[in-house]
Design a protein around this motif. Structure first.
Motif, PDB file in Angstrom:
ATOM      1  N   PHE A  22      28.917 -38.945   8.716  1.00 50.38           N
ATOM      2  CA  PHE A  22      29.979 -39.904   9.024  1.00 50.38           C
ATOM      3  C   PHE A  22      29.325 -41.245   9.346  1.00 50.38           C
ATOM      4  O   PHE A  22      28.109 -41.311   9.561  1.00 50.38           O
ATOM      5  N   GLY A  23      30.144 -42.316   9.413  1.00 50.99           N
ATOM      6  CA  GLY A  23      29.535 -43.587   9.757  1.00 50.99           C
ATOM      7  C   GLY A  23      30.530 -44.685  10.070  1.00 50.99           C
ATOM      8  O   GLY A  23      31.740 -44.561   9.815  1.00 50.99           O
ATOM      9  N   TYR A  24      29.976 -45.741  10.649  1.00 48.97           N
ATOM     10  CA  TYR A  24      30.727 -46.966  10.953  1.00 48.97           C
ATOM     11  C   TYR A  24      30.009 -48.151  10.338  1.00 48.97           C
ATOM     12  O   TYR A  24      28.768 -48.186  10.296  1.00 48.97           O
ATOM     13  N   ASP A  25      30.768 -49.129   9.868  1.00 51.29           N
ATOM     14  CA  ASP A  25      30.218 -50.436   9.539  1.00 51.29           C
ATOM     15  C   ASP A  25      31.278 -51.504   9.755  1.00 51.29           C
ATOM     16  O   ASP A  25      32.461 -51.197   9.882  1.00 51.29           O
ATOM     17  N   LYS A  26      30.825 -52.740   9.809  1.00 49.56           N
ATOM     18  CA  LYS A  26      31.694 -53.853  10.177  1.00 49.56           C
ATOM     19  C   LYS A  26      32.743 -54.138   9.108  1.00 49.56           C
ATOM     20  O   LYS A  26      33.919 -54.345   9.407  1.00 49.56           O
ATOM     21  N   THR A  27      32.318 -54.138   7.846  1.00 46.46           N
ATOM     22  CA  THR A  27      33.246 -54.500   6.759  1.00 46.46           C
ATOM     23  C   THR A  27      33.029 -53.598   5.548  1.00 46.46           C
ATOM     24  O   THR A  27      31.913 -53.142   5.286  1.00 46.46           O
ATOM     25  N   PRO A  28      34.085 -53.348   4.769  1.00 42.45           N
ATOM     26  CA  PRO A  28      33.943 -52.572   3.529  1.00 42.45           C
ATOM     27  C   PRO A  28      33.144 -53.354   2.485  1.00 42.45           C
ATOM     28  O   PRO A  28      33.240 -54.585   2.402  1.00 42.45           O
ATOM     29  N   THR A  29      32.363 -52.643   1.708  1.00 43.29           N
ATOM     30  CA  THR A  29      31.601 -53.225   0.592  1.00 43.29           C
ATOM     31  C   THR A  29      31.632 -52.239  -0.575  1.00 43.29           C
ATOM     32  O   THR A  29      32.127 -51.115  -0.435  1.00 43.29           O
ATOM     33  N   ASP A  30      31.082 -52.651  -1.691  1.00 48.39           N
ATOM     34  CA  ASP A  30      30.964 -51.722  -2.826  1.00 48.39           C
ATOM     35  C   ASP A  30      30.185 -50.478  -2.415  1.00 48.39           C
ATOM     36  O   ASP A  30      30.507 -49.357  -2.840  1.00 48.39           O
ATOM     37  N   LEU A  31      29.151 -50.686  -1.599  1.00 47.82           N
ATOM     38  CA  LEU A  31      28.303 -49.564  -1.183  1.00 47.82           C
ATOM     39  C   LEU A  31      29.071 -48.585  -0.296  1.00 47.82           C
ATOM     40  O   LEU A  31      28.981 -47.360  -0.471  1.00 47.82           O
ATOM     41  N   THR A  32      29.857 -49.109   0.658  1.00 44.46           N
ATOM     42  CA  THR A  32      30.638 -48.192   1.501  1.00 44.46           C
ATOM     43  C   THR A  32      31.726 -47.499   0.684  1.00 44.46           C
ATOM     44  O   THR A  32      32.050 -46.330   0.939  1.00 44.46           O
ATOM     45  N   ASP A  33      32.271 -48.193  -0.301  1.00 43.17           N
ATOM     46  CA  ASP A  33      33.252 -47.551  -1.197  1.00 43.17           C
ATOM     47  C   ASP A  33      32.613 -46.354  -1.910  1.00 43.17           C
ATOM     48  O   ASP A  33      33.241 -45.293  -2.048  1.00 43.17           O
ATOM     49  N   GLU A  34      31.368 -46.539  -2.349  1.00 48.99           N
ATOM     50  CA  GLU A  34      30.656 -45.444  -3.031  1.00 48.99           C
ATOM     51  C   GLU A  34      30.408 -44.278  -2.080  1.00 48.99           C
ATOM     52  O   GLU A  34      30.543 -43.106  -2.463  1.00 48.99           O
ATOM     53  N   LEU A  35      30.032 -44.578  -0.835  1.00 52.77           N
ATOM     54  CA  LEU A  35      29.789 -43.511   0.142  1.00 52.77           C
ATOM     55  C   LEU A  35      31.061 -42.700   0.388  1.00 52.77           C
ATOM     56  O   LEU A  35      31.024 -41.462   0.430  1.00 52.77           O
ATOM     57  N   VAL A  36      32.185 -43.407   0.533  1.00 54.00           N
ATOM     58  CA  VAL A  36      33.466 -42.712   0.736  1.00 54.00           C
ATOM     59  C   VAL A  36      33.777 -41.828  -0.465  1.00 54.00           C
ATOM     60  O   VAL A  36      34.208 -40.671  -0.319  1.00 54.00           O
ATOM     61  N   ALA A  37      33.535 -42.360  -1.671  1.00 51.28           N
ATOM     62  CA  ALA A  37      33.787 -41.583  -2.893  1.00 51.28           C
ATOM     63  C   ALA A  37      32.881 -40.353  -2.976  1.00 51.28           C
ATOM     64  O   ALA A  37      33.240 -39.345  -3.601  1.00 51.28           O
ATOM     65  N   GLU A  38      31.720 -40.436  -2.333  1.00 51.07           N
ATOM     66  CA  GLU A  38      30.775 -39.309  -2.319  1.00 51.07           C
ATOM     67  C   GLU A  38      31.069 -38.321  -1.191  1.00 51.07           C
ATOM     68  O   GLU A  38      30.330 -37.362  -0.977  1.00 51.07           O
ATOM     69  N   GLY A  39      32.171 -38.557  -0.449  1.00 55.21           N
ATOM     70  CA  GLY A  39      32.575 -37.615   0.581  1.00 55.21           C
ATOM     71  C   GLY A  39      32.052 -37.923   1.970  1.00 55.21           C
ATOM     72  O   GLY A  39      32.007 -37.037   2.836  1.00 55.21           O
TER      73      GLY A  39
ATOM     74  N   THR B 239      34.339 -45.595   8.911  1.00 54.05           N
ATOM     75  CA  THR B 239      35.338 -46.401   9.608  1.00 54.05           C
ATOM     76  C   THR B 239      34.824 -47.828   9.770  1.00 54.05           C
ATOM     77  O   THR B 239      33.610 -48.046   9.858  1.00 54.05           O
ATOM     78  N   PHE B 240      35.767 -48.773   9.797  1.00 57.34           N
ATOM     79  CA  PHE B 240      35.396 -50.189   9.934  1.00 57.34           C
ATOM     80  C   PHE B 240      35.987 -50.789  11.210  1.00 57.34           C
ATOM     81  O   PHE B 240      35.983 -51.994  11.391  1.00 57.34           O
ATOM     82  N   ASN B 241      36.472 -49.937  12.084  1.00 59.71           N
ATOM     83  CA  ASN B 241      37.088 -50.364  13.332  1.00 59.71           C
ATOM     84  C   ASN B 241      36.200 -49.917  14.490  1.00 59.71           C
ATOM     85  O   ASN B 241      36.007 -48.722  14.703  1.00 59.71           O
TER      86      ASN B 241
END
Length: 451
Positions: free
Chosen positions: A35-52, A56-58
């Motif tokens: 699991f993870g947190y980051d400040k803002t969504p990016t292409d990379l975080t989109d890929e991580l979400v797609a990989e399961g 969260t960004f909050n």
């Protein structure tokens, strides 16, 4: 940390970082809950979400998943770039979770492997990507954690086995001293991160300490003329590993590689610039030392496509060449100009540059001004602050006043399409380590008349 195998759940604070996301992918591949947190969504975080991998960004404690809150067999990983006021990270500290910095975790992962560590103020990502690719193409059991997206894999993570690890040894926050490399290289050791080190002497001392982590100095590769002990690397200058008979054909380098044990002939490498050719020699030397069969290396090197935002061609036609690059230090700008001028000596060149960090702009203003003045047209964006607060008097306008190029201007990002379209320079470069990278695809479409 006794045994990572006993950890079932990993939580990454700053998971969208290029180094953090590679580790997240590694543990997901190991069957762990990530699991993870980051400040803002990016292409990379989109890929991580797609990989399961849920992200969260909050920055609220209520956002932490219940699997993590159980605390049992949970490890929290964070990067030094996370602000001190981060609520999620402070919660984990206050509740006394098991917590490691990214570099410490990387040290744990690579500890019981043949660890190949790539260090240097510039060139780490390209060198480690070439090295990971060479080993993977030669069917070596390698896991590579990269600080950029390798074009061949569209990822910052290469997995072909776990007996060998390739890691970037980051000097920021002295992170690289957490590693225990068996084979290492130092591509460069220019002054940088003076907010951490104070002066160049301290930086050199840190690199010296890193090189001494390797038991045998013959397992350390260094760029020729660096004040370290090790096997020297150079392009057409006397060195232990030397590129000889270098030619350029169809935008690629052709060369022979002299090594202490003979010569590899007829090598092809597609990345421009002597700095990249030096990186390739470093990677070849390390791959040979790690046991790669030399007969597979020429084909492997020729198939390397590069790293995104490292001299990445976005447009390459007779009318227009658009190049995207991550350079954010005067030495990197000089290397970029050498590469582009070698490939396009007769063309005018326009650079759009976004300075990165107020402190770096202040500390290297003279170098930046001199490097930028090599280009025919200079366009500056405002300084990208990253982790810093503004420093009084340090602005892009202040830097621009020191640039000697005849055509120079300061613009907002919104004006970039017009500025690029009006310029008569055939060669255009979009350069910097900040959020200019997010503008590249949009600008590419506009210049291709696809907008």
């Amino acid at each position: 940390m006794n045994n990572l195998k006993n950890i079932q759940t990993f939580y990454f604070v700053g998971i969208g970082g290029i180094g953090m996301s590679a580790l997240a992918r590694y543990f997901k591949m190991q069957g762990k809950s990530v699991f993870g947190y980051d400040k803002t969504p990016t292409d990379l975080t989109d890929e991580l979400v797609a990989e399961g991998i849920p992200v969260t960004f909050n920055d609220e404690i209520s956002e932490i998943q219940k699997e993590v809150l159980s605390k049992e067999n949970v490890l929290v990983v964070y990067t030094p770039a996370i602000p001190k006021g981060n609520k999620i990270l402070n919660y984990f500290f206050s509740e006394e979770f098991s917590i490691l910095k990214r570099a410490q975790l990387l040290g744990e992962v690579s500890k019981n492997t043949l660890c190949l560590a790539v260090a240097g103020t510039h060139g780490k990502t390209t060198t480690s990507a070439i090295l990971g690719h060479l080993l993977a193409e030669c069917n070596m059991p390698v896991t590579a954690f990269l600080g950029g997206i390798a074009e061949n894999y569209n990822s910052n993570f290469i997995y072909k086995g776990s007996e060998i690890t390739v890691v970037e040894a980051d000097e920021f926050d002295r992170s690289f001293l957490q590693l225990r490399p068996d084979i290492a290289c130092v591509t460069s050791m220019d002054a940088d991160h003076l907010d951490i080190y104070g002066d160049v002497v301290e930086i050199e001392n840190a690199f010296r300490s890193f090189a001494q982590l390797v038991e045998n100095e013959e397992n350390v590769f260094i760029k020729r003329n660096l004040p370290l002990d090790g096997m020297t690397v150079a392009v057409e200058e006397p060195a232990d590993y030397e590129a000889q008979n270098v030619k350029i054909e169809n935008g690629a380098y052709l060369f022979d590689l002299k090594t202490p044990n003979g010569t590899l002939e007829n090598l092809t490498f597609h990345l421009p610039g002597h700095h990249n050719l030096t990186n390739a020699i470093m990677a070849l030397g390390m791959a040979i030392l790690a046991g790669s069969p030399t007969d597979c290396l020429p084909k492997a090197l020729a198939s390397f496509k590069g790293v995104k935002r490292r001299f990445s061609y976005k447009i390459k036609t007779d009318e227009l060449v658009l190049i995207d690059d991550y350079a954010h230090h005067p030495t990197e700008l000089d290397a970029l100009f050498q590469a582009v001028d070698e490939m396009y000596p007769n063309d005018h060149k326009q650079i759009v540059f976004q300075p990165h960090l107020f402190s770096r702009t202040r500390d290297f203003a003279e170098g930046f001004a001199k490097s930028l003045s090599n280009f025919d047209e200079v366009v500056l964006l405002d300084i990208y602050p990253a982790r810093e607060e503004p420093i009084e008097g340090i602005t892009s306008e202040w830097l621009l006043n020191q640039v000697e190029a005849q055509h120079k201007r300061l613009v907002f990002k919104s004006a970039l399409p017009e500025v690029l379209l009006k310029s008569k320079c055939r060669i255009k470069l979009l350069v910097g380590a900040g959020d200019i990278g997010a503008e590249v695809n949009k600008l590419t479409k506009i210049l291709k008349n696809e907008a």
